[in-house]
Write a protein that holds these residues in place. Structure first.
Motif, PDB file in Angstrom:
ATOM      1  N   ARG A 127       0.818  -1.209   0.000  1.00 48.60           N
ATOM      2  CA  ARG A 127       0.000   0.000   0.000  1.00 48.60           C
ATOM      3  C   ARG A 127       0.850   1.256   0.000  1.00 48.60           C
ATOM      4  O   ARG A 127       0.474   2.280  -0.577  1.00 48.60           O
ATOM      5  CB  ARG A 127      -0.945  -0.020   1.203  1.00 48.60           C
ATOM      6  CG  ARG A 127      -1.962  -1.169   1.096  1.00 48.60           C
ATOM      7  CD  ARG A 127      -2.976  -1.142   2.177  1.00 48.60           C
ATOM      8  NE  ARG A 127      -3.831   0.055   2.087  1.00 48.60           N
ATOM      9  CZ  ARG A 127      -4.833   0.293   2.921  1.00 48.60           C
ATOM     10  NH1 ARG A 127      -5.093  -0.568   3.906  1.00 48.60           N
ATOM     11  NH2 ARG A 127      -5.551   1.383   2.780  1.00 48.60           N
ATOM     12  N   ILE A 128       2.010   1.199   0.632  1.00 47.57           N
ATOM     13  CA  ILE A 128       2.928   2.352   0.519  1.00 47.57           C
ATOM     14  C   ILE A 128       3.393   2.502  -0.919  1.00 47.57           C
ATOM     15  O   ILE A 128       3.484   3.616  -1.462  1.00 47.57           O
ATOM     16  CB  ILE A 128       4.120   2.169   1.480  1.00 47.57           C
ATOM     17  CG1 ILE A 128       3.664   2.314   2.939  1.00 47.57           C
ATOM     18  CG2 ILE A 128       5.211   3.183   1.178  1.00 47.57           C
ATOM     19  CD1 ILE A 128       4.763   2.044   3.949  1.00 47.57           C
ATOM     20  N   GLY A 129       3.692   1.358  -1.561  1.00 44.75           N
ATOM     21  CA  GLY A 129       4.110   1.408  -2.962  1.00 44.75           C
ATOM     22  C   GLY A 129       3.016   1.932  -3.882  1.00 44.75           C
ATOM     23  O   GLY A 129       3.298   2.514  -4.934  1.00 44.75           O
ATOM     24  N   GLN A 130       1.752   1.747  -3.497  1.00 41.97           N
ATOM     25  CA  GLN A 130       0.631   2.237  -4.297  1.00 41.97           C
ATOM     26  C   GLN A 130       0.317   3.712  -4.025  1.00 41.97           C
ATOM     27  O   GLN A 130      -0.584   4.265  -4.644  1.00 41.97           O
ATOM     28  CB  GLN A 130      -0.612   1.399  -4.010  1.00 41.97           C
ATOM     29  CG  GLN A 130      -0.500  -0.037  -4.530  1.00 41.97           C
ATOM     30  CD  GLN A 130      -1.702  -0.880  -4.160  1.00 41.97           C
ATOM     31  OE1 GLN A 130      -2.507  -0.483  -3.305  1.00 41.97           O
ATOM     32  NE2 GLN A 130      -1.832  -2.057  -4.802  1.00 41.97           N
ATOM     33  N   PHE A 136      -2.810   7.979   7.353  1.00 40.52           N
ATOM     34  CA  PHE A 136      -3.982   7.128   7.525  1.00 40.52           C
ATOM     35  C   PHE A 136      -3.573   5.668   7.654  1.00 40.52           C
ATOM     36  O   PHE A 136      -4.102   4.920   8.491  1.00 40.52           O
ATOM     37  CB  PHE A 136      -4.930   7.299   6.330  1.00 40.52           C
ATOM     38  CG  PHE A 136      -6.106   6.385   6.382  1.00 40.52           C
ATOM     39  CD1 PHE A 136      -7.195   6.646   7.206  1.00 40.52           C
ATOM     40  CD2 PHE A 136      -6.128   5.229   5.598  1.00 40.52           C
ATOM     41  CE1 PHE A 136      -8.286   5.789   7.248  1.00 40.52           C
ATOM     42  CE2 PHE A 136      -7.212   4.359   5.646  1.00 40.52           C
ATOM     43  CZ  PHE A 136      -8.296   4.653   6.473  1.00 40.52           C
ATOM     44  N   LEU A 137      -2.600   5.277   6.831  1.00 43.66           N
ATOM     45  CA  LEU A 137      -2.199   3.871   6.803  1.00 43.66           C
ATOM     46  C   LEU A 137      -1.507   3.463   8.103  1.00 43.66           C
ATOM     47  O   LEU A 137      -1.880   2.463   8.733  1.00 43.66           O
ATOM     48  CB  LEU A 137      -1.266   3.630   5.606  1.00 43.66           C
ATOM     49  CG  LEU A 137      -0.733   2.200   5.438  1.00 43.66           C
ATOM     50  CD1 LEU A 137      -1.880   1.247   5.167  1.00 43.66           C
ATOM     51  CD2 LEU A 137       0.297   2.147   4.302  1.00 43.66           C
ATOM     52  N   LEU A 138      -0.465   4.235   8.480  1.00 42.18           N
ATOM     53  CA  LEU A 138       0.329   3.861   9.655  1.00 42.18           C
ATOM     54  C   LEU A 138      -0.303   4.339  10.961  1.00 42.18           C
ATOM     55  O   LEU A 138      -0.018   3.778  12.024  1.00 42.18           O
ATOM     56  CB  LEU A 138       1.740   4.433   9.532  1.00 42.18           C
ATOM     57  CG  LEU A 138       2.534   3.951   8.317  1.00 42.18           C
ATOM     58  CD1 LEU A 138       3.911   4.588   8.298  1.00 42.18           C
ATOM     59  CD2 LEU A 138       2.668   2.429   8.327  1.00 42.18           C
ATOM     60  N   GLY A 139      -1.154   5.334  10.903  1.00 41.36           N
ATOM     61  CA  GLY A 139      -1.741   5.860  12.124  1.00 41.36           C
ATOM     62  C   GLY A 139      -3.057   5.218  12.505  1.00 41.36           C
ATOM     63  O   GLY A 139      -3.447   5.244  13.670  1.00 41.36           O
ATOM     64  N   LEU A 140      -3.773   4.646  11.520  1.00 41.31           N
ATOM     65  CA  LEU A 140      -5.080   4.076  11.840  1.00 41.31           C
ATOM     66  C   LEU A 140      -5.249   2.652  11.342  1.00 41.31           C
ATOM     67  O   LEU A 140      -5.542   1.746  12.134  1.00 41.31           O
ATOM     68  CB  LEU A 140      -6.173   4.970  11.247  1.00 41.31           C
ATOM     69  CG  LEU A 140      -7.611   4.474  11.473  1.00 41.31           C
ATOM     70  CD1 LEU A 140      -7.915   4.428  12.960  1.00 41.31           C
ATOM     71  CD2 LEU A 140      -8.599   5.343  10.713  1.00 41.31           C
ATOM     72  N   GLU A 141      -5.069   2.422  10.069  1.00 40.89           N
ATOM     73  CA  GLU A 141      -5.454   1.136   9.514  1.00 40.89           C
ATOM     74  C   GLU A 141      -4.556  -0.003   9.978  1.00 40.89           C
ATOM     75  O   GLU A 141      -5.045  -1.059  10.398  1.00 40.89           O
ATOM     76  CB  GLU A 141      -5.451   1.218   7.977  1.00 40.89           C
ATOM     77  CG  GLU A 141      -6.152   0.022   7.346  1.00 40.89           C
ATOM     78  CD  GLU A 141      -6.614   0.325   5.928  1.00 40.89           C
ATOM     79  OE1 GLU A 141      -6.789  -0.646   5.176  1.00 40.89           O
ATOM     80  OE2 GLU A 141      -6.774   1.504   5.585  1.00 40.89           O
ATOM     81  N   VAL A 142      -3.232   0.206   9.900  1.00 45.03           N
ATOM     82  CA  VAL A 142      -2.322  -0.859  10.330  1.00 45.03           C
ATOM     83  C   VAL A 142      -2.453  -1.129  11.827  1.00 45.03           C
ATOM     84  O   VAL A 142      -2.562  -2.300  12.247  1.00 45.03           O
ATOM     85  CB  VAL A 142      -0.869  -0.521   9.939  1.00 45.03           C
ATOM     86  CG1 VAL A 142       0.112  -1.524  10.573  1.00 45.03           C
ATOM     87  CG2 VAL A 142      -0.703  -0.541   8.425  1.00 45.03           C
ATOM     88  N   PRO A 143      -2.457  -0.092  12.685  1.00 47.73           N
ATOM     89  CA  PRO A 143      -2.634  -0.373  14.113  1.00 47.73           C
ATOM     90  C   PRO A 143      -3.967  -1.064  14.422  1.00 47.73           C
ATOM     91  O   PRO A 143      -4.030  -1.920  15.307  1.00 47.73           O
ATOM     92  CB  PRO A 143      -2.563   1.015  14.769  1.00 47.73           C
ATOM     93  CG  PRO A 143      -1.753   1.835  13.826  1.00 47.73           C
ATOM     94  CD  PRO A 143      -2.133   1.341  12.463  1.00 47.73           C
ATOM     95  N   THR A 144      -5.039  -0.676  13.704  1.00 47.24           N
ATOM     96  CA  THR A 144      -6.336  -1.303  13.951  1.00 47.24           C
ATOM     97  C   THR A 144      -6.300  -2.790  13.599  1.00 47.24           C
ATOM     98  O   THR A 144      -6.783  -3.641  14.356  1.00 47.24           O
ATOM     99  CB  THR A 144      -7.421  -0.603  13.141  1.00 47.24           C
ATOM    100  OG1 THR A 144      -7.483   0.771  13.536  1.00 47.24           O
ATOM    101  CG2 THR A 144      -8.777  -1.256  13.380  1.00 47.24           C
TER     102      THR A 144
END
Length: 393
Positions: A127-130, A136-144
């Motif tokens: 997803r970083i590559g995309q 949003f990715l590292l602060g919410l979705e991945v931790p969730t």
């Protein structure tokens, strides 16, 4: 066993477990199907193939108990394949939550943690590559996703630990029950041996007395009716005494433990033994040295039974006319000696005297005492014992 195969076997609860797994599979199918139907951020309307993945995730729950690791790995690979086909997003943790829980529940903790970490790493890198928003990715979705995965892993491990704890409790309870049964069997065996000794001592002594008195009565019946009458009265008294002791023994067998009311015979009844032997024709003398003390119950019974057996042997085997009973009290023990003037024994250690001498020795060994039996052919028979009296009554 194949890799990842559970050791749980089918049993009476197999139908219930199947229904639980079926319900869990339906829950996974509904959760994934709902996410597919929502099509949040999807490019177009999903096809039936996307819903088929939900059916795959759900159907794997039917084999999660037998092959928990295989279920987890197939679920992870299927999830990666789903996203590679660009189907609508369904999240990362939800499709694999049940598989992670199952793997941990059946003791495959490292597989569960490794698979969760691998999925999170692959998803994050892709997803970083995309070009997804890092905040949003590292602060919410991945931790969730990580929190949800960690939660189901913790729940599975907790259930496994609790199940193991219960199994250990059952095992300990069974071991304790087995130990109680062994102890009970040992107590029964000890009581059986004790009763066998008591009955032997009692019956041997009484039968010897009755036999001698009935012989005297038979020989004197015609010429000396008075002597015959006294002998028959003594035999009757012996029968009465043995009947009382047998009733007391039966009462002890039937009564609950510790409920025995009739006290066991002790040295306080030595005069009864002496009277019985005197009535059988022996001259019995009793000599006491030291200060008599009250003995512990088991030592008192042992002393009585030893003298009883020694007198029985004299009556049956010694062909003696006199017997000397000596009691020697000191601080820590009481010594007992029974000496007759009979014909002695061919066996110097009294080995030929049957179960009586063996019973004496067993009683004394249990108390930490000792027994010495001496005899020579044509000489007296001597029975000596030393009984510890520690813990006096």
């Amino acid at each position: 066993m194949a890799i990842g195969q559970s050791t749980e076997d089918a049993g009476p609860g197999g139908a219930r477990r199947f229904l639980v797994d079926l319900g869990l599979g339906m829950l996974v199918l509904v959760a994934v199907g709902t996410a597919v139907a929502a099509n949040v951020g999807g490019p177009s309307s999903p096809g039936l193939a996307a819903y088929a993945f939900g059916a795959v995730f759900g159907s794997l729950m039917l084999v999660r108990r037998r092959r928990p690791v295989a279920t987890l790995l197939v679920t992870a690979v299927a999830l990666l394949g789903y996203y590679m086909l660009s189907y609508p997003p369904i999240g990362l943790a939800v499709p694999v939550a049940a598989a992670l829980f199952s793997a941990t529940e059946y003791g495959r903790l490292y597989w569960a943690v490794g698979t969760a970490a691998g999925l999170l790493a692959i998803s994050t890198v892709v997803r970083i590559g995309q070009g997804d928003d890092l905040g949003f990715l590292l602060g919410l979705e991945v931790p969730t996703s990580a929190a949800l995965m960690a939660t189901v892993i913790a729940l599975g491990d907790s259930l496994r630990s609790r199940r193991g704890w219960r199994a250990e409790l059952v095992k300990q309870a069974q071991a304790a029950q087995l130990e109680r049964e062994r102890e009970a069997a040992a107590r029964v065996e000890q009581e059986r041996v004790r009763i066998a000794r008591d009955l032997h001592d009692l019956m041997a002594h009484t039968v010897s007395v009755i036999s001698l008195h009935t012989d005297v009565a038979r020989e004197a019946l015609a010429d000396d009716p008075e002597t015959a009458g006294r002998s028959l009265a003594a035999a009757r008294a012996a029968c009465r005494n043995v009947g009382e002791e047998l009733r007391a023994t039966l009462h002890a067998l039937r009564a609950p433990e510790g409920a025995q009311e009739s006290p066991a015979p002790g040295l306080d009844r030595l005069d009864v033994l002496v009277g019985t032997a005197t009535g059988a024709g022996l001259e019995v003398r009793v000599r006491t040295t030291g200060t008599p003390v009250s003995l512990p119950a088991i030592a008192d019974v042992t002393a009585y039974r030893m003298i009883q057996e020694a007198l029985s042997n004299v009556l049956r085997h010694a062909d003696a006319s006199t017997v000397l009973i000596e009691l020697d009290y000191d601080k820590d023990s009481v010594g007992i000696s029974v000496t007759d003037n009979g014909r002695g024994s061919e066996a110097p250690d009294g080995a030929s005297a049957g179960w009586g001498i063996a019973g004496m020795r067993e009683r004394l060994v249990l108390l930490g005492g000792d027994l010495d039996v001496r005899s020579r052919p044509g000489e007296s028979f001597v029975v000596q014992a030393r009984i510890p009296v520690r813990g006096r009554a």
